[in-house]
Design an enzyme around this catalytic site. Structure first.
Site, PDB file in Angstrom:
ATOM      1  N   GLU A 145      -9.476   0.214   5.016  1.00  0.00           N
ATOM      2  CA  GLU A 145      -9.877  -0.257   3.690  1.00  0.00           C
ATOM      3  C   GLU A 145      -9.534  -1.743   3.526  1.00  0.00           C
ATOM      4  OE1 GLU A 145      -7.465   1.445   0.645  1.00  0.00           O
ATOM      5  OE2 GLU A 145      -8.849   0.936  -0.980  1.00  0.00           O
ATOM      6  N   HIS A 146      -8.297  -2.109   3.830  1.00  0.00           N
ATOM      7  CA  HIS A 146      -7.849  -3.506   3.748  1.00  0.00           C
ATOM      8  C   HIS A 146      -7.400  -3.976   5.119  1.00  0.00           C
ATOM      9  CE1 HIS A 146      -6.701  -1.696  -0.263  1.00  0.00           C
ATOM     10  NE2 HIS A 146      -7.475  -2.682  -0.659  1.00  0.00           N
ATOM     11  N   HIS A 187       1.694   2.989  -3.257  1.00  0.00           N
ATOM     12  CA  HIS A 187       0.647   3.620  -4.078  1.00  0.00           C
ATOM     13  C   HIS A 187       0.794   5.137  -4.136  1.00  0.00           C
ATOM     14  CE1 HIS A 187      -2.138   0.807  -5.759  1.00  0.00           C
ATOM     15  NE2 HIS A 187      -2.318   0.161  -4.629  1.00  0.00           N
ATOM     16  N   ASP A 232      -6.299  -7.209  -5.014  1.00  0.00           N
ATOM     17  CA  ASP A 232      -6.235  -6.095  -5.967  1.00  0.00           C
ATOM     18  C   ASP A 232      -6.467  -6.561  -7.394  1.00  0.00           C
ATOM     19  OD1 ASP A 232      -5.765  -4.070  -4.206  1.00  0.00           O
ATOM     20  OD2 ASP A 232      -3.584  -4.167  -4.347  1.00  0.00           O
ATOM     21  N   GLN A 264       0.820  -1.210   0.000  1.00  0.00           N
ATOM     22  CA  GLN A 264       0.000   0.000   0.000  1.00  0.00           C
ATOM     23  C   GLN A 264       0.854   1.260   0.000  1.00  0.00           C
ATOM     24  OE1 GLN A 264      -3.386   0.040  -0.548  1.00  0.00           O
ATOM     25  NE2 GLN A 264      -2.789  -2.063  -0.961  1.00  0.00           N
ATOM     26  N   HIS A 321     -54.344  14.809   0.851  1.00  0.00           N
ATOM     27  CA  HIS A 321     -53.976  13.402   1.037  1.00  0.00           C
ATOM     28  C   HIS A 321     -55.198  12.621   1.544  1.00  0.00           C
ATOM     29  CE1 HIS A 321     -49.830  14.881   0.842  1.00  0.00           C
ATOM     30  NE2 HIS A 321     -49.374  13.649   0.913  1.00  0.00           N
TER      31      HIS A 321
END
Lengths: 430, 430
Positions: free
Chosen positions: A328-329, A262, A362, A259, A421
């Site tokens: 996230e992971h 990235h 991934d 990660q 109504h």
């Protein structure tokens, strides 16, 4: 990298700081994006020409300059070496299988009073997919975004992608061929998202826009949310590895770096109950970084945002830390990952056991790699076919079932001060 | 009200104008809301005290001033007359039944190569529900928002509601008792949404905020989307009635007015294939309006936004018009509503046949009355238990299944220029 220990007196304060740290770019993109969107809305193709020249150094003159054709994608696919082609095809097939089982079921039933009720799921008519140019042009992202749209049954699937100085990534084009994209437009940035939302002379508007992008693209999606549907507000990627001392420190170091490489704002966190193992991993991270072609990015991410947390008792302490981080992971490289998963309330995706590195998720495992970041796993989910579909509920009453519930509707309408109504019900009750 | 006829030469132009008309308030609320949110984020309870005094004329001094207790809600429930109590209870029970069947199923399976894959749905920890004060304080809205959260399994369900000069609506409190709300805070406006998102001294933050509100509330939700999950961007309500000449014009007029009475910006549209019937309905609308306590609102809505469209051939022409309008509520008061529903791609909710006025769906039918407006049915759905839940995917590989797909992951990682991704796979392949 900072190291925390749950036995330290300041642990709670330091951990809270990690949890609350904002890694999103805080630059003033909102005003710039607002201007671009307004300009594209009124200026249409002319505005796209201007911005594409300015930001991508690419001239949109003839019709052919605007698009990448299906033939060109097919050529890119045919030109792949066999290993890459097979890998992309394996990924596509596994992603498709996983997402096909996500298709929701319609409902249509008649209840005890004879009321027919139900709901119908349908795909949106058209979806737009942003594909970044340059460094972050990933064929895997194209597959992860395009295949769920196709599985959902979206009829028109449109890619927008910047082609700086005319350059595009052949692997991405090959992935577009595999996924079956209908149109590819050579525009990017906030202006491309605006074009998809409002439509221009050449580009017809879409209903939903998904896909990763830089801060401008993300802000454009956020500002257009409501005009179009969007996948989510995405931030820098992150991994939380929970590993005991029985792991190979090299494996865990590589997982953390997968990660970190990235983006400089990505975050990698290790939780372990073995201080000696923590030291070994930290050491292996440093050694591995120096061997990476992505070392500059990985170094900065690890130095600025990397965290190692040593706990006393994994079973007792890790679950609360995991849920506070809502990563996230989440990798669970421990003896009994199943038991730990049972205590996880918030995570984008969980990787169970020592043989499931995040990187397989991934690419080829099947589940989507577009996942909530920045603690958004507390309330949002990874991309799925549902992001490309919507549900219409329906109601059908006959005289008997209307007679059974109509009076209560009229009572509530009067109580709420809504006489029309009530009247629409009472006229039918007579 | 404007009347269109598909045989008129200018029909396409006029209809497009109706479709594209924006009825949302266009005032400059964004800047004001941004200020309020920033102030609440830093000033916390003090900021709420200040805004509540200013906007609601209500003083938050002692702890007891801040909340409406469960006891108070119980008292409001006990004080209801039997008819209202039974009607609310019937509504709650039917809403609960419909939404219970929405609960998604977890997945957990092992595929052909031995990879274990799946997904787990979990509720968010805490949900906030905005309940307007004043005219639009509807007990039915409280039920429609709170019950799906409870069915989803949300542990902490928090209501915020302004109490202008200290006043609250006993029917809303009774509904809160029925739905089982955990906390009610006497704050409203953008400041209440900010409090729910960021948390203050007294109010703990939540993960998702739902519920109707004015333009400031809607804008606050939009600006905080990403910090929290939200239900949707809501606009003025709308109804599209498709009715042939066999209907009672009084019934159809009442149905049109049931949306017109909500707000001056609401929209009611009739599509019919009988010009004589159209004239009768227009006439009955005028007569009925004059009898309504809500006549001022209904008059303005109908005059400014009401539309009657006469078509030549219902079966051939109505579907395209319906799909272009993508209305929140669609009534099909025709002989074969089923066949027409089959051609509807976009609508929030469909009311089939002559005995299903939209108003029953507002209260007691069971499906949710929080529905996408402003053509957002093209890409979004009504409120459901899914708005209070999120999905975590998971992957578990063993040596064999990792060996089957790991090499392809490494190939793609290298192709994408991500060597640490590749390494985390290759170390395990050795």
């Amino acid at each position: 990298m900072q190291q925390l220990d749950t036995t330290q007196p300041n642990f709670a304060r330091d951990f809270t700081r990690v949890v609350e740290e904002r890694r999103d770019a805080d630059s003033d993109v909102a005003g710039v994006v607002q201007d671009i969107l307004r300009t594209v809305r009124t200026g249409k193709d002319d505005a796209l020409v201007k911005y594409t020249q300015r930001f991508d150094g690419y001239s949109l003159i003839d019709d052919a300059d605007w698009v990448i054709t299906a033939e060109r994608c097919k050529e890119a696919f045919d030109a792949l070496d066999a290993e890459q082609r097979d890998a992309l095809q394996l990924a596509a097939n596994r992603i498709r299988s996983y997402h096909e089982a996500q298709l929701p079921k319609n409902r249509d039933y008649t209840d005890a009073i004879g009321a027919r009720l139900g709901a119908i799921w349908r795909p949106v008519d058209a979806a737009g997919l942003y594909v970044p140019g340059g460094r972050a042009a990933y064929p895997s992202s194209l597959l992860m975004n395009a295949i769920p749209a196709r599985v959902a049954g979206v009829e028109r699937l449109v890619v927008v992608t910047p082609t700086p100085k005319g350059n595009s990534n052949p692997l991405v084009l090959a992935a577009a061929h595999i996924a079956g994209v209908d149109e590819i437009w050579r525009v990017g940035g906030a202006q491309a998202v605006g074009a998809l939302a409002y439509g221009t002379d050449r580009i017809k508007p879409v209903d939903v826009v998904v896909g990763p992008g830089n801060a401008y693209v993300a802000e454009a999606k956020r500002q257009l949310y409501g005009v179009i549907g969007i996948d989510m507000v995405a931030g820098p990627s992150e991994i939380l590895v929970v590993a005991d001392g029985k792991n190979d420190p090299d494996w865990i170091a590589a997982d953390l770096l997968s990660q970190a490489e990235h983006d400089p704002t990505s975050q990698s966190i290790l939780i372990t109950d073995d201080a000696g193992f923590a030291a070994l991993v930290a050491d292996r991270v440093d050694v591995q970084i120096s061997q990476l072609a992505t070392q500059k990015t990985a170094r900065q991410s690890w130095d600025d945002h990397g965290v190692i947390i040593v706990v006393n008792d994994m079973e007792a302490e890790a679950p609360d830390l995991i849920n506070a981080l809502a990563a996230e992971h989440l990798e669970l490289a421990i003896d009994d990952p199943e038991a730990m998963m049972g205590k996880v309330r918030h995570a984008g995706s969980i990787f169970l056991g020592r043989m499931t590195p995040e990187a397989v998720g991934d690419y080829v495992a099947g589940p989507n790699h577009v996942l909530p970041t920045g603690r958004r796993a507390r309330f949002s989910s990874g991309l799925s076919v549902l992001d490309f579909m919507k549900r219409t509920s329906f109601i059908q009453l006959d005289e008997a079932s209307f007679g059974a519930i109509g009076p209560a509707a009229a009572t509530l309408a009067h109580a709420e001060g809504l006489p029309a109504h009530a009247k629409s019900v009472e006229l039918r009750l007579k």
